[in-house]
Motif scaffolding. Structure first.
Motif, PDB file in Angstrom:
ATOM      1  N   ARG A 245       0.799  -1.306   0.072  1.00  0.00           N
ATOM      2  CA  ARG A 245       0.082   0.097   0.006  1.00  0.00           C
ATOM      3  C   ARG A 245       0.811   1.268   0.087  1.00  0.00           C
ATOM      4  O   ARG A 245       0.530   2.117  -0.753  1.00  0.00           O
ATOM      5  CB  ARG A 245      -0.965  -0.047   1.293  1.00  0.00           C
ATOM      6  N   ASP A 246       1.777   1.347   0.751  1.00  0.00           N
ATOM      7  CA  ASP A 246       2.636   2.327   0.984  1.00  0.00           C
ATOM      8  C   ASP A 246       4.447   2.068   0.879  1.00  0.00           C
ATOM      9  O   ASP A 246       4.509   1.419   2.124  1.00  0.00           O
ATOM     10  CB  ASP A 246       2.255   3.114   2.289  1.00  0.00           C
ATOM     11  N   ILE A 247       4.985   2.342  -0.321  1.00  0.00           N
ATOM     12  CA  ILE A 247       6.360   2.059  -0.104  1.00  0.00           C
ATOM     13  C   ILE A 247       7.210   2.467   1.019  1.00  0.00           C
ATOM     14  O   ILE A 247       8.037   2.034   1.337  1.00  0.00           O
ATOM     15  CB  ILE A 247       6.987   2.432  -1.586  1.00  0.00           C
TER      16      ILE A 247
ATOM     17  N   ARG B  28      10.369   0.268   7.595  1.00  0.00           N
ATOM     18  CA  ARG B  28      10.149  -0.273   8.929  1.00  0.00           C
ATOM     19  C   ARG B  28      10.120  -1.713   9.288  1.00  0.00           C
ATOM     20  O   ARG B  28      10.420  -2.179  10.250  1.00  0.00           O
ATOM     21  CB  ARG B  28       8.468  -0.067   9.311  1.00  0.00           C
ATOM     22  N   TYR B  29      10.159  -2.553   8.138  1.00  0.00           N
ATOM     23  CA  TYR B  29      10.012  -3.963   8.306  1.00  0.00           C
ATOM     24  C   TYR B  29      11.580  -4.636   7.882  1.00  0.00           C
ATOM     25  O   TYR B  29      11.762  -5.887   7.619  1.00  0.00           O
ATOM     26  CB  TYR B  29       9.206  -4.612   7.218  1.00  0.00           C
TER      27      TYR B  29
ATOM     28  N   ARG C 206      11.858  -1.214  -3.155  1.00  0.00           N
ATOM     29  CA  ARG C 206      12.869  -1.670  -2.159  1.00  0.00           C
ATOM     30  C   ARG C 206      13.250  -2.939  -2.513  1.00  0.00           C
ATOM     31  O   ARG C 206      12.259  -3.956  -2.911  1.00  0.00           O
ATOM     32  CB  ARG C 206      11.969  -1.797  -0.864  1.00  0.00           C
ATOM     33  N   TYR C 207      14.440  -3.109  -2.301  1.00  0.00           N
ATOM     34  CA  TYR C 207      15.149  -4.352  -2.841  1.00  0.00           C
ATOM     35  C   TYR C 207      15.554  -5.118  -1.652  1.00  0.00           C
ATOM     36  O   TYR C 207      16.404  -4.666  -0.797  1.00  0.00           O
ATOM     37  CB  TYR C 207      16.118  -3.818  -3.946  1.00  0.00           C
TER      38      TYR C 207
ATOM     39  N   ILE D 280      10.008  -4.887  -4.118  1.00  0.00           N
ATOM     40  CA  ILE D 280       8.881  -4.361  -3.507  1.00  0.00           C
ATOM     41  C   ILE D 280       8.421  -2.966  -4.327  1.00  0.00           C
ATOM     42  O   ILE D 280       9.227  -1.928  -4.297  1.00  0.00           O
ATOM     43  CB  ILE D 280       8.886  -4.181  -2.079  1.00  0.00           C
ATOM     44  N   PHE D 281       7.231  -3.029  -4.721  1.00  0.00           N
ATOM     45  CA  PHE D 281       6.630  -1.780  -5.161  1.00  0.00           C
ATOM     46  C   PHE D 281       5.307  -1.299  -4.546  1.00  0.00           C
ATOM     47  O   PHE D 281       4.588  -2.115  -4.355  1.00  0.00           O
ATOM     48  CB  PHE D 281       6.533  -1.811  -6.722  1.00  0.00           C
TER      49      PHE D 281
END
Length: 171
Positions: A59-61, A66-67, A88-89, A103-104
């Motif tokens: 939902r929000d890149i 945070r993960y 995010r890779y 991640i998109f």
């Protein structure tokens, strides 16, 4: 330099994806919209580097960072955008990489690009065979030079991507 290995399609690749997708879903919970198997290992019959490419859509890149600790706990090294704004890779396996996670955010053009490429190759096996043959040729030519391998397949990959995007928009 990393060795370049391109192998014949392996029937276990979809199951390796499903195992990781389950763990990724547990990490991201409600932030996650979907998880897709992308890249060459997602195309039955396509020769590939034996690395599972996974594309979670969130939902929000901005919240993905945070993960990082939870992703590290399941074996992933976070690399931030790693050259692609809005992505995010993460990678797993160190020098003997086994998984890449791209991640998109929902709606990002990267999502469409990856799904179009995958689905086009899945439905056009003659194009997939040509692409696989090129990758095998380049891996033989540049077994210890990932940069030359990537450069060598770039033009064909871009040609396929352009056809795939046009096809995807019409389907």
């Amino acid at each position: 330099m990393r060795n370049v290995e391109v192998v014949s399609y392996k029937d276990q690749w979809p199951n390796l994806f499903l195992k990781e997708a389950k763990e990724i879903k547990e990490v991201f919970g409600d932030e996650l919209i979907d998880v897709h198997h992308i890249g060459s290992t997602s195309v039955p019959g396509l020769a590939a580097k034996p690395i599972i490419d996974i594309m979670p859509v969130v939902r929000d890149i901005e919240k993905v960072d945070r993960y990082n600790r939870q992703m590290a706990a399941i074996g992933y090294e976070g690399k931030g955008e790693f050259g692609i704004p809005g992505r995010r890779y993460f990678r797993k396996g160190g020098e003997n990489r086994s998984h890449h996670v791209h991640i998109f955010q929902q709606g990002d053009k990267g999502v469409t690009r990856h799904l179009a490429f995958r689905d086009f190759l899945r439905t056009h096996p003659h194009v997939a065979r040509k692409y696989g043959a090129k990758k095998q040729e380049l891996a033989g030519q540049f077994p210890c030079n990932i940069e030359s391998y990537m450069d060598g397949k770039n033009q064909l990959a871009q040609e396929i991507e352009q056809k795939a995007l046009a096809w995807y928009q019409n389907n």
